[in-house]
Design an enzyme around this catalytic site. Sequence first.
Site, PDB file in Angstrom:
ATOM      1  N   THR A  47     -13.906 -14.757 -13.376  1.00  0.00           N
ATOM      2  CA  THR A  47     -14.895 -14.147 -14.272  1.00  0.00           C
ATOM      3  C   THR A  47     -14.825 -12.633 -14.207  1.00  0.00           C
ATOM      4  O   THR A  47     -14.787 -11.950 -15.238  1.00  0.00           O
ATOM      5  CB  THR A  47     -16.313 -14.605 -13.875  1.00  0.00           C
ATOM      6  OG1 THR A  47     -16.366 -16.025 -13.868  1.00  0.00           O
ATOM      7  CG2 THR A  47     -17.354 -14.061 -14.834  1.00  0.00           C
ATOM      8  N   THR A  48     -14.796 -12.092 -12.995  1.00  0.00           N
ATOM      9  CA  THR A  48     -14.772 -10.644 -12.803  1.00  0.00           C
ATOM     10  C   THR A  48     -13.500 -10.037 -13.369  1.00  0.00           C
ATOM     11  O   THR A  48     -13.474  -8.865 -13.752  1.00  0.00           O
ATOM     12  CB  THR A  48     -14.913 -10.316 -11.305  1.00  0.00           C
ATOM     13  OG1 THR A  48     -16.056 -11.004 -10.794  1.00  0.00           O
ATOM     14  CG2 THR A  48     -15.086  -8.825 -11.064  1.00  0.00           C
ATOM     15  N   TYR A 110     -19.486 -25.021 -22.064  1.00  0.00           N
ATOM     16  CA  TYR A 110     -19.838 -25.382 -23.438  1.00  0.00           C
ATOM     17  C   TYR A 110     -19.868 -26.891 -23.674  1.00  0.00           C
ATOM     18  O   TYR A 110     -20.793 -27.397 -24.294  1.00  0.00           O
ATOM     19  CB  TYR A 110     -18.896 -24.699 -24.463  1.00  0.00           C
ATOM     20  CG  TYR A 110     -19.379 -24.845 -25.884  1.00  0.00           C
ATOM     21  CD1 TYR A 110     -20.415 -24.050 -26.359  1.00  0.00           C
ATOM     22  CD2 TYR A 110     -18.817 -25.779 -26.749  1.00  0.00           C
ATOM     23  CE1 TYR A 110     -20.887 -24.194 -27.659  1.00  0.00           C
ATOM     24  CE2 TYR A 110     -19.279 -25.925 -28.047  1.00  0.00           C
ATOM     25  CZ  TYR A 110     -20.320 -25.128 -28.493  1.00  0.00           C
ATOM     26  OH  TYR A 110     -20.783 -25.283 -29.778  1.00  0.00           O
ATOM     27  N   TYR A 136     -15.256 -24.195  -8.807  1.00  0.00           N
ATOM     28  CA  TYR A 136     -16.156 -23.060  -9.019  1.00  0.00           C
ATOM     29  C   TYR A 136     -17.352 -23.533  -9.840  1.00  0.00           C
ATOM     30  O   TYR A 136     -17.203 -23.880 -11.017  1.00  0.00           O
ATOM     31  CB  TYR A 136     -15.397 -21.939  -9.727  1.00  0.00           C
ATOM     32  CG  TYR A 136     -16.180 -20.676 -10.011  1.00  0.00           C
ATOM     33  CD1 TYR A 136     -17.377 -20.383  -9.369  1.00  0.00           C
ATOM     34  CD2 TYR A 136     -15.693 -19.748 -10.921  1.00  0.00           C
ATOM     35  CE1 TYR A 136     -18.080 -19.218  -9.628  1.00  0.00           C
ATOM     36  CE2 TYR A 136     -16.384 -18.573 -11.190  1.00  0.00           C
ATOM     37  CZ  TYR A 136     -17.574 -18.317 -10.547  1.00  0.00           C
ATOM     38  OH  TYR A 136     -18.259 -17.158 -10.820  1.00  0.00           O
ATOM     39  N   ARG A 141     -23.031 -19.290 -16.143  1.00  0.00           N
ATOM     40  CA  ARG A 141     -21.954 -18.956 -17.077  1.00  0.00           C
ATOM     41  C   ARG A 141     -21.542 -20.152 -17.927  1.00  0.00           C
ATOM     42  O   ARG A 141     -21.216 -20.005 -19.103  1.00  0.00           O
ATOM     43  CB  ARG A 141     -20.726 -18.468 -16.294  1.00  0.00           C
ATOM     44  CG  ARG A 141     -20.900 -17.134 -15.612  1.00  0.00           C
ATOM     45  CD  ARG A 141     -20.522 -15.996 -16.537  1.00  0.00           C
ATOM     46  NE  ARG A 141     -20.578 -14.707 -15.861  1.00  0.00           N
ATOM     47  CZ  ARG A 141     -20.195 -13.556 -16.411  1.00  0.00           C
ATOM     48  NH1 ARG A 141     -19.718 -13.535 -17.633  1.00  0.00           N
ATOM     49  NH2 ARG A 141     -20.301 -12.428 -15.744  1.00  0.00           N
ATOM     50  N   LYS A 164     -16.656 -22.760  -4.565  1.00  0.00           N
ATOM     51  CA  LYS A 164     -17.338 -21.480  -4.734  1.00  0.00           C
ATOM     52  C   LYS A 164     -18.653 -21.814  -5.425  1.00  0.00           C
ATOM     53  O   LYS A 164     -18.672 -22.200  -6.593  1.00  0.00           O
ATOM     54  CB  LYS A 164     -16.503 -20.502  -5.562  1.00  0.00           C
ATOM     55  CG  LYS A 164     -17.211 -19.171  -5.828  1.00  0.00           C
ATOM     56  CD  LYS A 164     -16.390 -18.277  -6.755  1.00  0.00           C
ATOM     57  CE  LYS A 164     -17.149 -16.976  -7.053  1.00  0.00           C
ATOM     58  NZ  LYS A 164     -16.425 -16.130  -8.040  1.00  0.00           N
ATOM     59  N   ILE A 206     -16.713 -15.263  -2.196  1.00  0.00           N
ATOM     60  CA  ILE A 206     -15.791 -14.660  -3.158  1.00  0.00           C
ATOM     61  C   ILE A 206     -16.618 -13.614  -3.884  1.00  0.00           C
ATOM     62  O   ILE A 206     -17.527 -13.935  -4.647  1.00  0.00           O
ATOM     63  CB  ILE A 206     -15.174 -15.703  -4.097  1.00  0.00           C
ATOM     64  CG1 ILE A 206     -14.298 -16.661  -3.281  1.00  0.00           C
ATOM     65  CG2 ILE A 206     -14.347 -15.013  -5.185  1.00  0.00           C
ATOM     66  CD1 ILE A 206     -13.682 -17.790  -4.086  1.00  0.00           C
TER      67      ILE A 206
END
Length: 295
Positions: A47-48, A110, A136, A141, A164, A206
């Site tokens: 994501t980052t 989604y 994850y 998100r 994570k 993380i």
Amino acid sequence: MARSFAGAGTALVTPFTRSGALDEAALRRLVRRQVEARIDLLVPCGTTGESVTMTAEEQKRVVSITLEEAGGKVPVLAGAGSNDTATAVERARAMAALGAHGILSVGPYYNKPTAEGFYRHFAAIADAVSVPVVVYNVPGRTGSNIDGKTQLRLAGHPNITAVKEASGSLAQVMEILRDRPEGFEVLSGDDANTLVFMALGGQGVISVAANQVPGPMRDLVAACARGDFAEGRRIHNRLLRLMTLNFVESNPIPVKASLALMGLCEESFRLPMCPPTEGTRESLRAALRELGLLS
């Protein structure tokens, strides 16, 4: 024995040039800075790292550069998720072929799968690659939480070795930590929860903040791992303002703006990510100055 991803890992930003192209020179500098700080794990294309606005070839290039600069000194856990299982499998295979030491795969977004759908998705990825897979879970998100029972079921897969966890539910985290099989690692997906995770028995984080402060984040995790929670609290409290500011706007907007203030990369994003407000930038400047990160 499965590879461990315990410790302090950095969810690497992806630097872009002012024109929006991948800035390979800046990426190499950022990775070298992490290696020199003796970070425990490098996590590109999450994501980052703005992976969702990168092409498949760009993602592979970022992972290749990270592997080159890490030089075998730090393991590389490559982001390779998708909300389409076939695409997630293809991406995982591509990253494994490059030499990534593991795959970080985000929960499908989604689609809103059922618990059974989550299980089949991650099992298909884990069956397709020889390197370990880290689940994850970040419902803020993706729109869907992978519940504790499903995560524990996934933990029984021989090639799914860690999670994570960024659900924000400590009750869920405690359930997983209590009932997980031996060797299954639980990593915090939120910097500000690292101290709590490790007090409960987690193995690390993380981290977004490790882009700015890799050494202190490593020290925080190391202190907790050896049971020195007084030192862990001291470091946590010192970094808490920065940890919080990193999410005052959507990640990675604040962290990348910080790195630009520190002269480490351009403040360049791909839409729909955009620069922060001037108020956010000034708050970041003050926090970085407080930590001695700006001259």
